[in-house]
Motif scaffolding. Structure first.
Motif, PDB file in Angstrom:
ATOM      1  N   PHE A  74       7.237 -19.886  84.278  1.00  0.00           N
ATOM      2  CA  PHE A  74       7.757 -19.616  85.620  1.00  0.00           C
ATOM      3  C   PHE A  74       7.445 -20.717  86.618  1.00  0.00           C
ATOM      4  N   GLU A 108      10.731 -18.194  94.732  1.00  0.00           N
ATOM      5  CA  GLU A 108      10.936 -16.962  95.507  1.00  0.00           C
ATOM      6  C   GLU A 108       9.758 -16.007  95.330  1.00  0.00           C
ATOM      7  N   GLY A 146      21.443 -25.523  97.240  1.00  0.00           N
ATOM      8  CA  GLY A 146      21.171 -24.366  98.087  1.00  0.00           C
ATOM      9  C   GLY A 146      19.718 -23.925  98.037  1.00  0.00           C
TER      10      GLY A 146
END
Ligand code: ADP
Ligand code: MG
Length: 403
Positions: A295, A325, A352
């Motif tokens: 991760f 996030e 983005g």
């Protein structure tokens, strides 16, 4: 150089200004006004130069009648009124036969905003299929077309490409800035030139990797992108996100062999697992278990990448180091942004999520430029051109307007 707004006489002309006002909106509230703010310079330029301004933009996706309610540009009209401190004439129906008359009644410095161009997709994809008649109708509302929507410039739509067939067309101020900044990466960047790429899907970025790797000195990889390279090199990456496409895996192996001096891969990782959402462990990259999921990058990777970044003169960042996030996996992204902050390199970021992470973690100030384009940025860096910009003629090809 393409025809630039700055080189045209816009006084008393009706300028159809294609902006990218595709901002996130929830219950009528604008969550991030960056795209509106980026458009103000061109609008103000047109006001100061006594143009009559007719703004076009899309917002979201409009596939069925019910999408209209959440994708109306009406809240943007109110936001523009507040920022510019002047009335914005909002036009709900682009097909209204009387609209052309109303554009002719506009006075110098007046601003009209037309409803979401994608509403016309409900009438047979007129916008997205770049319908000839719809393009002509849009063009009839103005005397000059100005494209200032970089993020939409890779799309062949009526309001980006179709319209250029019927009107003298030019590039607006924010688009010009975007191209100038991205060109500094493509055309003779200061060396060492380091590209740091992460994020989720290798499929989306493979073409860019192939194109940019001969031009850069180092390519630092992380995220799902690095996982796919590791898989191609036969590392066990457990259940980590990666491509399953054998053709792409073969390609990645070839790239790795050909450019092994330039490409850097993670040495370690922070992993989770498939069976326990609270499981978090530090692992060396050759110790990943079958049920583990990468991760984020680990400390050794961060140290290795820092050494390269700190000595670089140009840095391009696309994609985050890990799942930024989630607080547990945001460390790699933050650490890399911190080192970029102290580096003296020219620093450009695109994409983005990359721009979002930079803003969330408050590193905006340390970047030379944040590209607004997402897909358009990657496409421009890959191909060196974009369809909507191609359609705007070179200034020496265009008839001189009545200056
Ligand atoms: P950009 O939008 O800047 O082009 P991407 O969308 O490619 O960037 O990458 C950002 C996304 O990649 C984020 O949603 C992030 O959670 C995800 N991501 C990064 N690393 C990993 C990883 N190891 N596994 C799964 N997703 C990842
Ligand atoms: Mg993304």
């Amino acid at each position: 150089m393409k025809q630039l707004l700055r080189n045209l006489n816009v006084t008393e002309k009706r300028v159809l200004l294609r902006l990218d006002l595709n901002v996130p909106i929830k219950n009528g509230i604008i969550l991030d006004a960056t795209k509106i703010i980026n458009s103000i310079e061109t609008i103000n330029y047109l006001i100061t130069h006594n143009a009559k301004i007719i703004i076009l933009s899309h917002l979201g996706k409009v596939k069925e009648e019910s999408d209209k309610e959440n994708n109306t540009l009406y809240p943007i009209a109110s936001a523009l009124e507040k920022i510019l401190n002047k009335p914005i004439y909002f036009e709900k129906d682009v097909l209204d036969p009387k609209l052309i008359e109303r554009t002719k009644e506009l006075k110098q410095g007046d601003i009209m905003l037309l409803e979401n161009t994608r509403f016309m997709d409900l009438k047979g994809n007129l916008e997205s299929n770049c319908d000839f008649e719809f393009s002509r109708l849009l063009a009839s509302l103005g005397d000059i077309f100005c494209l200032d929507a970089f993020a939409s410039s890779h799309r062949k739509h009526a309001s980006t490409v179709g319209i250029t067939k019927f009107l003298p067309s030019c590039i607006g101020l924010s688009l010009e800035k975007e191209i100038t900044n991205l060109n500094s990466l493509i055309i003779s960047p200061k060396r060492p030139f380091t590209v740091i790429m992460g994020g989720s899907k290798v499929e989306d970025k493979l073409l860019l990797i192939e194109k940019i790797i001969p031009k850069c000195d180092y390519l630092l990889l992380s995220g799902g992108l690095a996982n796919s390279f590791l898989k191609a090199l036969n590392f066990n990456i457990g259940e980590s996100l990666c491509t399953r496409n054998p053709v792409i895996i073969k390609k990645l192996k070839e790239i790795m062999l050909k450019f092994k001096e330039k490409i850097m891969l993670p040495l370690d990782a922070i992993v989770g697992s498939t069976y326990d959402e609270n499981y978090t462990k530090y692992k060396k990259i050759n110790e990943i278990g079958d049920n583990e999921i990468i991760f984020d990058v680990g400390v050794k990777t961060i140290e290795k990448y820092k050494k390269v970044l700190i000595n670089s003169k140009t840095i391009f960042m696309n994609g985050t180091m890990g799942v930024y996030e989630n607080k547990k996996y945001s460390n790699g992204t933050k650490e890399i942004l911190e080192v970029m902050k102290v580096s003296n390199a020219m620093k450009i970021a695109g994409g983005g999520d990359s721009v979002s992470a930079i803003k969330n973690f408050k590193y905006e100030e340390s970047f030379t430029y944040l590209s607004t384009g997402g897909g358009a940025t990657l496409k421009y860096l890959t191909d060196g051109h974009l369809i909507a910009i191609d359609n705007i003629m070179e200034s020496d090809e265009i008839e001189v307007l009545d200056v």
